[in-house]
Structures are given as structure tokens and as C-alpha cells.
Scaffold this active site. Structure first.
Site, PDB file in Angstrom:
ATOM      1  CG  HIS A 138      -4.545  -1.638  -1.058  1.00 27.23           C
ATOM      2  ND1 HIS A 138      -5.340  -2.353  -1.925  1.00 27.23           N
ATOM      3  CD2 HIS A 138      -5.352  -0.686  -0.510  1.00 27.23           C
ATOM      4  CE1 HIS A 138      -6.571  -1.858  -1.913  1.00 27.23           C
ATOM      5  NE2 HIS A 138      -6.604  -0.850  -1.057  1.00 27.23           N
ATOM      6  CB  CYS A 206      -4.428  -8.611  -3.674  1.00 27.67           C
ATOM      7  SG  CYS A 206      -6.103  -8.078  -3.259  1.00 27.67           S
ATOM      8  NE  ARG A 215      -8.249 -11.363  -0.987  1.00 24.56           N
ATOM      9  CZ  ARG A 215      -8.694 -11.177  -2.209  1.00 24.56           C
ATOM     10  NH1 ARG A 215      -7.933 -11.522  -3.249  1.00 24.56           N
ATOM     11  NH2 ARG A 215      -9.895 -10.671  -2.423  1.00 24.56           N
TER      12      ARG A 215
END
Length: 241
Positions: A138, A206, A215
């Protein structure tokens, strides 16, 4: 003239209702924003604590007081295939700064896996293998382990630690792709079906931060393996400029 009074009264009532509804909607919006901010902050607090505990437990498990430090590198070992959801390593990225802690490397990229640390794409190469070690993390929430992925520079070390020792990779190229461009995690990135001849690593996250529209992809090439008996590699003991 008296016939206009009910209309005026109705207008005043309607205006009052509209004002109240508007204030309620504004209040609700503020509360939602506060809740969202709290939720994002709280996931980081909880994940940071839990991932730090997991990392500390791994380091304790791998510690061997009987090991005699040795000099030099060693042949690259073959790792056992981890089970789904198993924490089998730690990811070190010195470029992320002294306050960034090593993150658990978890087998799999499910929601639960990425909440627990950095996820290893099942079926991709294991650290040290010929092919592409593909990992995901993340950029915000749940400890945001890859928040600074775009700050990596060519040559920066990305180190994967396992029970056997440290696998040192060095950043090469970066790019931004669509979520469906999964060929970036192929054994030869960008060339599905090609036979790999190099030991590579690919980090994905992300992009932009806070969205899943694209991405961000950072590739790295294998440098060397440092066995546990030799002690931590210099990349982890020296300050990154």
C-alpha cells in the site's frame, strides 16, 4: 390582500426546512470527512504496531547466538515454497528513511495479506531465484509500506531478508501502468512467456496515492546474497545519502 398570507407562510416554512436540511447535510459531510480521516489514520497506527511486532518476532526467531561471523558472500540458496498467508521474510528499503521499519513479506496479495505487510505475488520467483520476485504494498493506509516508492533512485538497494540471510537487489527502472498490465510481474517483465535468465525484483503499488487508477512499478536487479553468518550487508548499516 389576505390571500397572500398562506403563501408567504408556506414559503417561510419551506425556507426553514431547506435551511435545516442544508445544515444537516453539511454537518453529515463534515462528520464523514472526519470519520474517513480517522479511519485512514487508525489503520496506519494499528498496522504499524502489528507489522513491527511481526518483524521483531522474525528477527528473534532467526537469531542464532552460535553463528560465527564469516566474511564474503555465498552461493544463492534455494528457498522453500511458503504457504499462502505465511510471513517468510522482511523487506528493507533504506531510501525510505531511518524512521521506516522493515516490513513483513507475506505470501499472497489478498486484502488480508496486504494489511499484514508487503505481499508476494503467488507463483512469481522467490528471493534469489532466476525470474521476477514480484511484491506489492500500500501507498496509504495499513502502514503504507510503499508510500515512498516513487522516491527510489537507480542503484538504490532493496533488500529481502529471510532466515537464510539477505538478498540484495538494486533499483533499475520505474514506470506507471494500467491495473490490467500484469505483464510487469512476468518472469521477464513486459515479455509474457519469455524464458528468464536474470534474477529480478518488481515492486508495485497503487498510483496516484489514494487511488487505484494506475500502478506504480519499480524494477530492480539482483546484486548479491549475504548469508546470515556474515552479518547484515553494508546497505543496511550505512546511511542512505
Amino acid at each position: 390582500m389576505t390571500t397572500t398570507r398562506p403563501a408567504a407562510s408556506s414559503t417561510r416554512v419551506l425556507g426553514g426546512v431547506t435551511t435545516v436540511l442544508g445544515e444537516l447535510l453539511v454537518t453529515l459531510g463534515v462528520l464523514l470527512l472526519l470519520f474517513t480521516g480517522w479511519q485512514l489514520w487508525w489503520t496506519d497506527v494499528v498496522a504499524d504496531r502489528e507489522q513491527a511486532q511481526t518483524a521483531a518476532a522474525l528477527v528473534d526467531r532467526w537469531a542464532d547466538p552460535q553463528l560465527v561471523p564469516t566474511a564474503g558472500d555465498a552461493p544463492v540458496p534455494d528457498l522453500a515454497e511458503p504457504l499462502a498467508g505465511e510471513v517468510f521474510g522482511l523487506v528493507h528499503v533504506p531510501r525510505f528513511g531511518p524512521d521506516w521499519q522493515p516490513r513483513p513479506l507475506v505470501e499472497g496479495t489478498t486484502t488480508a495479506d496486504l494489511e499484514a505487510g508487503v505481499g508476494h505475488y503467488a507463483g512469481t520467483a522467490l528471493p534469489g531465484e532466476v525470474g521476477n520476485v514480484a511484491i506489492a504494498g500500500h501507498r496509504n493506509t495499513y502502514g503504507k509500506p510503499f508510500h515512498g516508492i516513487a522516491e527510489l533512485q537507480a542503484g538504490d538497494p532493496v533488500v529481502v531478508e529471510t532466515a537464510e540471510g539477505w538478498f540484495v537487489y538494486r533499483a533499475t527502472t520505474a514506470r506507471v501502468v494500467r491495473p490490467d498490465q500484469v505483464e510487469v510481474v512476468a518472469p521477464v517483465p513486459g515479455e509474457p512467456g519469455a524464458q528468464p535468465t536474470e534474477r529480478l525484483l518488481t515492486m508495485t503499488a497503487c498510483h496516484p496515492i489514494g487511488t487505484a487508477r494506475e500502478r506504480y512499478v519499480q524494477h530492480a536487479a539482483f546484486d548479491r546474497f549475504v548469508p546470515r553468518a556474515a552479518g547484515a550487508p553494508s546497505e543496511l548499516t550505512q546511511v542512505t545519502p
